[in-house]
Write an enzyme that holds these catalytic residues in place. Structure first.
Site, PDB file in Angstrom:
ATOM      1  N   ASP A   1      -9.854   3.283  -2.224  1.00 22.89           N
ATOM      2  CA  ASP A   1      -8.802   2.592  -1.482  1.00 22.89           C
ATOM      3  C   ASP A   1      -8.366   1.386  -2.304  1.00 22.89           C
ATOM      4  O   ASP A   1      -8.970   1.069  -3.326  1.00 22.89           O
ATOM      5  CB  ASP A   1      -9.281   2.199  -0.084  1.00 22.89           C
ATOM      6  CG  ASP A   1     -10.390   1.165  -0.101  1.00 22.89           C
ATOM      7  OD1 ASP A   1     -10.707   0.655  -1.188  1.00 22.89           O
ATOM      8  OD2 ASP A   1     -10.940   0.870   0.959  1.00 22.89           O
ATOM      9  N   SER A   2      -7.324   0.708  -1.850  1.00 25.53           N
ATOM     10  CA  SER A   2      -6.716  -0.333  -2.688  1.00 25.53           C
ATOM     11  C   SER A   2      -7.293  -1.723  -2.441  1.00 25.53           C
ATOM     12  O   SER A   2      -6.950  -2.666  -3.141  1.00 25.53           O
ATOM     13  CB  SER A   2      -5.213  -0.387  -2.420  1.00 25.53           C
ATOM     14  OG  SER A   2      -4.985  -0.854  -1.100  1.00 25.53           O
ATOM     15  N   GLY A   3      -8.133  -1.852  -1.422  1.00 22.75           N
ATOM     16  CA  GLY A   3      -8.618  -3.181  -1.041  1.00 22.75           C
ATOM     17  C   GLY A   3      -7.751  -3.838   0.011  1.00 22.75           C
ATOM     18  O   GLY A   3      -8.094  -4.897   0.537  1.00 22.75           O
ATOM     19  N   GLY A   4      -6.622  -3.209   0.342  1.00 20.05           N
ATOM     20  CA  GLY A   4      -5.704  -3.788   1.334  1.00 20.05           C
ATOM     21  C   GLY A   4      -6.351  -3.988   2.693  1.00 20.05           C
ATOM     22  O   GLY A   4      -6.163  -5.018   3.337  1.00 20.05           O
TER      23      GLY A   4
ATOM     24  N   ASP B   1      -1.181  -2.076  -0.097  1.00 24.16           N
ATOM     25  CA  ASP B   1      -0.335  -2.232   1.085  1.00 24.16           C
ATOM     26  C   ASP B   1      -0.890  -3.349   1.953  1.00 24.16           C
ATOM     27  O   ASP B   1      -1.981  -3.852   1.702  1.00 24.16           O
ATOM     28  CB  ASP B   1      -0.301  -0.926   1.890  1.00 24.16           C
ATOM     29  CG  ASP B   1      -1.677  -0.561   2.449  1.00 24.16           C
ATOM     30  OD1 ASP B   1      -2.694  -0.915   1.807  1.00 24.16           O
ATOM     31  OD2 ASP B   1      -1.757   0.076   3.512  1.00 24.16           O
TER      32      ASP B   1
ATOM     33  N   GLY C   1      -2.932   1.924   8.740  1.00 24.47           N
ATOM     34  CA  GLY C   1      -2.601   1.070   9.881  1.00 24.47           C
ATOM     35  C   GLY C   1      -2.855   1.679  11.236  1.00 24.47           C
ATOM     36  O   GLY C   1      -2.410   1.154  12.257  1.00 24.47           O
TER      37      GLY C   1
ATOM     38  N   ASP D   1     -11.455   9.900   6.272  1.00 27.29           N
ATOM     39  CA  ASP D   1     -12.649   9.148   5.888  1.00 27.29           C
ATOM     40  C   ASP D   1     -12.969   8.191   7.026  1.00 27.29           C
ATOM     41  O   ASP D   1     -12.078   7.799   7.785  1.00 27.29           O
ATOM     42  CB  ASP D   1     -12.416   8.350   4.609  1.00 27.29           C
ATOM     43  CG  ASP D   1     -11.651   7.054   4.876  1.00 27.29           C
ATOM     44  OD1 ASP D   1     -12.279   5.984   4.896  1.00 27.29           O
ATOM     45  OD2 ASP D   1     -10.428   7.114   5.107  1.00 27.29           O
TER      46      ASP D   1
END
Length: 376
Positions: free
Chosen positions: A92-95, A146, A221, A271
């Site tokens: 994941d991006s860490g967002g 994001d 989200g 996930d």
């Protein structure tokens, strides 16, 4: 990365497919165990491979960036070499982690400034830097940076945040497309649909994300506190817009029921930390229902944990023994329960795939929803 759509269910929107990466194939629908810090908690890689039959696992950009740090991961030759997992990895991006640090982060157009939860040090994640970090970690599938909005969320904030996520996505794509992977295999970038629980924003976001024409798409989200029916409504709406010939990943979802219902809406990838987190607290998801292994009723139940699943853990250990370990706070208890819950989740999506192939998914799903919500 390639995706081949294989079978479509006639009585729902469920489907099967195969994702092919340089580290192997992933048969969808699939559940991906979460390995936040490069490790699925309490589980060996051998158990992930042999007992749980995981096909892909997750790593977390935020946590791996802070510890062990990019230098160590790069010296090791990437996360696959560092943790010994030879199959596909998604980061994941860490967002989401930055979103959960509400008190110590500032979001601006250029990126997010935040403080480490480990030592309080300050860092900046920009869309470009997050691409560079994930290039260094070396996952097969990486996520765009994001902003994950909370629930509830005011319309104006959700709209502004969504547009910023789209602008960030353009920057992510530009950086990703102008750089190469570091370890001799290809990587794939997935954009993320946002828009909170507002239909018009979700529609707008799904259309914007689809227009980037990446190899796969994610929905973010959701599963942040909204009612389940709202999650299903947003998921259904977005799946109607996202292209059918690309995998759809619903991030951070969820319970066994959530997974079954969202497979029926056309989701391919899932996930969630729930199977391992709940396992450590003594909650077992089984093929017959939910067990709180701490309850006294299991104290002298010497039957296997879940013989329907097969495998070493579920047929070798008894409920009574596992209860004893959990009550004694023995580490082995957390290990057994974690392996069991993940085995169940992978069994569930594997069964769903078989039922879709056999044309019996819709009726099976309704039966399973009743079973997996039953308290034993």
């Amino acid at each position: 990365m390639k995706f081949k759509l294989e079978v479509k269910d006639e009585k729902s929107k469920a489907r099967t497919g195969t994702i092919t990466t340089d580290h192997g194939e992933i048969k969808t629908p699939i559940f991906m165990p979460v390995g936040t810090a490069g490790s699925v908690k309490a589980v060996h890689q051998r158990e992930l491979h042999d007992d749980i039959a995981a096909q892909i696992i997750l790593g977390n950009t935020y946590h791996l960036f802070l510890r062990p740090g990019l230098d160590i991961i790069e010296k090791a030759g990437g996360l696959h070499k560092f943790n010994g997992w030879e199959k596909p990895i998604l980061t994941d991006s860490g967002g989401y982690q930055v979103y959960s640090l509400a008190g110590t982060r500032k979001i601006k157009e250029e990126g997010v400034t935040f403080q480490s939860h480990i030592d309080g040090s300050k860092h900046i994640f920009s869309p470009e830097y997050v691409m560079d970090i994930q290039r260094t970690i070396g996952a097969d599938i990486i996520m765009a940076f994001d902003e994950c909005t909370p629930y509830p969320c005011e319309y104006d904030y959700a709209e502004k945040s969504m547009h910023m996520t789209h602008r960030w996505l353009k920057r992510c794509c530009d950086r990703f497309d102008s750089t190469e992977g570091k370890y001799g295999y290809s990587q794939t970038l997935f954009p993320i649909v946002q828009g909170s629980t507002y239909k018009d924003l979700r529609k707008q976001s799904a259309e914007a994300i689809a227009s980037f024409e990446r190899e796969g798409n994610a929905i973010g989200g959701l599963s942040v506190g909204e009612p389940a029916e709202m999650m299903y409504e947003m998921t259904d709406l977005v799946c109607e817009i996202l292209p059918t010939d690309k995998p759809r990943y619903l991030m951070g979802v969820g319970t066994p029921v959530n997974i079954l219902e969202c497979i029926a809406l056309g989701i391919d990838m899932f996930d969630c930390v729930m199977p391992t987190r709940n396992a450590r607290n003594g909650m077992l998801f089984t093929s017959e229902g939910i067990i709180n292994i701490k309850n006294k009723k299991w104290e002298d139940d010497f039957s296997p944990i879940d013989s329907n699943l097969g495998g070493y853990v579920d047929t070798f250990y008894s409920k009574a023994y596992l209860r004893h370990l959990i009550m004694s706070k023995e580490i082995l208890g957390a290990q057994i329960a974690s392996i069991h819950n993940l085995t169940f989740y992978l069994w569930l999506v594997g069964e769903a795939r078989t039922q879709i192939e056999n044309g019996t998914f819709a009726s099976w799903k309704n039966e399973m929803v009743e079973k997996v919500t039953r308290r034993l």
